[in-house]
Design an enzyme around this catalytic site. Sequence first.
Site, short mmCIF file in Angstrom:
data_model
loop_
_atom_site.label_atom_id
_atom_site.label_comp_id
_atom_site.label_asym_id
_atom_site.label_seq_id
_atom_site.Cartn_x
_atom_site.Cartn_y
_atom_site.Cartn_z
N LEU A 33 0.82 -1.22 0.00
CA LEU A 33 0.00 0.00 0.00
C LEU A 33 0.85 1.27 0.00
O LEU A 33 0.33 2.36 -0.15
CB LEU A 33 -0.98 0.00 1.18
CG LEU A 33 -2.06 -1.09 1.13
CD1 LEU A 33 -3.02 -0.94 2.30
CD2 LEU A 33 -2.83 -1.09 -0.19
N ASP A 61 -0.04 -9.71 -4.82
CA ASP A 61 1.24 -8.99 -4.74
C ASP A 61 1.12 -7.63 -5.43
O ASP A 61 2.02 -7.19 -6.16
CB ASP A 61 2.40 -9.81 -5.33
CG ASP A 61 3.76 -9.27 -4.87
OD1 ASP A 61 3.79 -8.30 -4.09
OD2 ASP A 61 4.79 -9.84 -5.28
O1 DOR Z 1 7.78 -7.18 -7.98
C1 DOR Z 1 7.88 -6.93 -6.78
N1 DOR Z 1 7.49 -5.75 -6.28
N2 DOR Z 1 8.42 -7.85 -6.00
C2 DOR Z 1 8.73 -7.59 -4.72
O2 DOR Z 1 9.21 -8.47 -4.06
C3 DOR Z 1 8.50 -6.25 -4.15
C4 DOR Z 1 7.44 -5.54 -4.87
C5 DOR Z 1 7.41 -4.08 -4.57
O3 DOR Z 1 7.42 -3.70 -3.39
O4 DOR Z 1 7.34 -3.29 -5.52
ZN ZN Z 2 5.34 -8.38 -2.47
#
Ligand code: DOR
Ligand code: ZN
Length: 436
Positions: A71, A313
């Site tokens: 977030l 994610d």
């Molecule tokens: O693609 C990703 N973005 N992998 C991660 O482990 C962190 C995340 C991010 O915080 O942007």
């Molecule tokens: Zn992540």
Amino acid sequence: MRKNAAQRLILRGGRVVDPSQNLDEAADIVIDDGHIAAVGPEAAAKTSKGIVIDLHGLIVTPGLIDMHVHLREPGFEYKETIRTGSEAACAGGFTAVASMANTDPVNDNRSVTEFILRKAAEAGLVRVHPVAAVTAGMKGESLTEFWDLKRGGAVALSDDGRPVKNSAVMRRALEYAASLKMTVISHCEDPDLSGDGVMNESFVSTDLGLPGIPAAAEEIMVARDILLARYTDTPVHIAHVSTAGSVELIREAKKKGVKVTAETAPHYFTLTQEVLKDYDTNAKVNPPLRGPKDVEAVKEGLRDGTIDVIASDHAPHAVTDKEVEFEYAANGIVGLETSLGLSLRLVAEGVLTLSQLVAKMSVVPAVILGIPGGTLRPGSPADLTVIDTNLTWRVDPTVFRSRGRNTPFAGWELTGKTVLTVMGGRITYRDPSRWE
Ligand code: DOR
Ligand code: ZN
């Protein structure tokens, strides 16, 4: 229709799919005072007064829970705020999300945890469950104050974005967290093996002239965490599984009774590294998109129960983070507003039943995190999602509620969309095209 926490809501005639009660039938749902009062084929008949919403032809599920989102607040409000992330979450059908710790400052102390909860309460659209860092500053060295973080409202621990490289630190984290009934969520990556890689190591990376990240960079850490969980007899949750080898390791560990759970994200079962052929930085993500065999293995893992959870994610970034040379572009894909639509493709393909999908997107995340939700049992908080599984729509990042526009799915046609989200008995989202 908005501020009606105390008012009775009567949801009529939807198909209620609630795997927590083994329920899949046409039923009414009565909501009183923010809680589920009754569920059943005739539940509405016994009730007078209240706001009646007709849900014939629609699916009703326990509110969806996304246990892996970023977030960005505090610190990266230009990418996303807790408010814009909450707006995206309820539009995507989510009533609860777990927010990762890689903010600035890192959520490694109680004041940050409490700040997140305060901001989430102000937005009032989704239950935000903070995930606190495993180590101070996510530096991988000294453990944070798990107990204090838990008292502040953190539900789990993760240095996601970075691995906990030191195995002794990880071992202590697992032991300490287990004693507090908190789950450690592991970002599995051997940083020495991934090195300066920016995509999956493969013929495609050679073709594109981009440095690769081998599958083994993920798998070595999955194997390590399984060994540590087995040795300490503690639970570990593996974040964003992306390779066939990881699926295989988790499958075998589960057979042996290791307390390992796992999640994957829609991009890992939907896309291969082929989409990087035009150097689309919106498809740059960590772990990276892999090959077709990996995608098939991830699907099989979802089908046979090796992978317990689908989480987005959700990783919003600003245009300035992405519109740069591939090597320099930030990793991440926004997911809150596309997660359900992409995941419903698994149902259409016959990989999962609708009930299994709801389990992976609601019931099981609630159990792993030990949070309320994931059920429509009478007495539980009235968190629910209404889905039109026949509604076909086009992904248009310009209308995302999220501040992030970074999706490789722009222009895709998806079938199935949230049309109504209810959190704590309040309507937090309704599809404008359906309800005026
Ligand atoms: O693609 C990703 N973005 N992998 C991660 O482990 C962190 C995340 C991010 O915080 O942007
Ligand atoms: Zn992540």
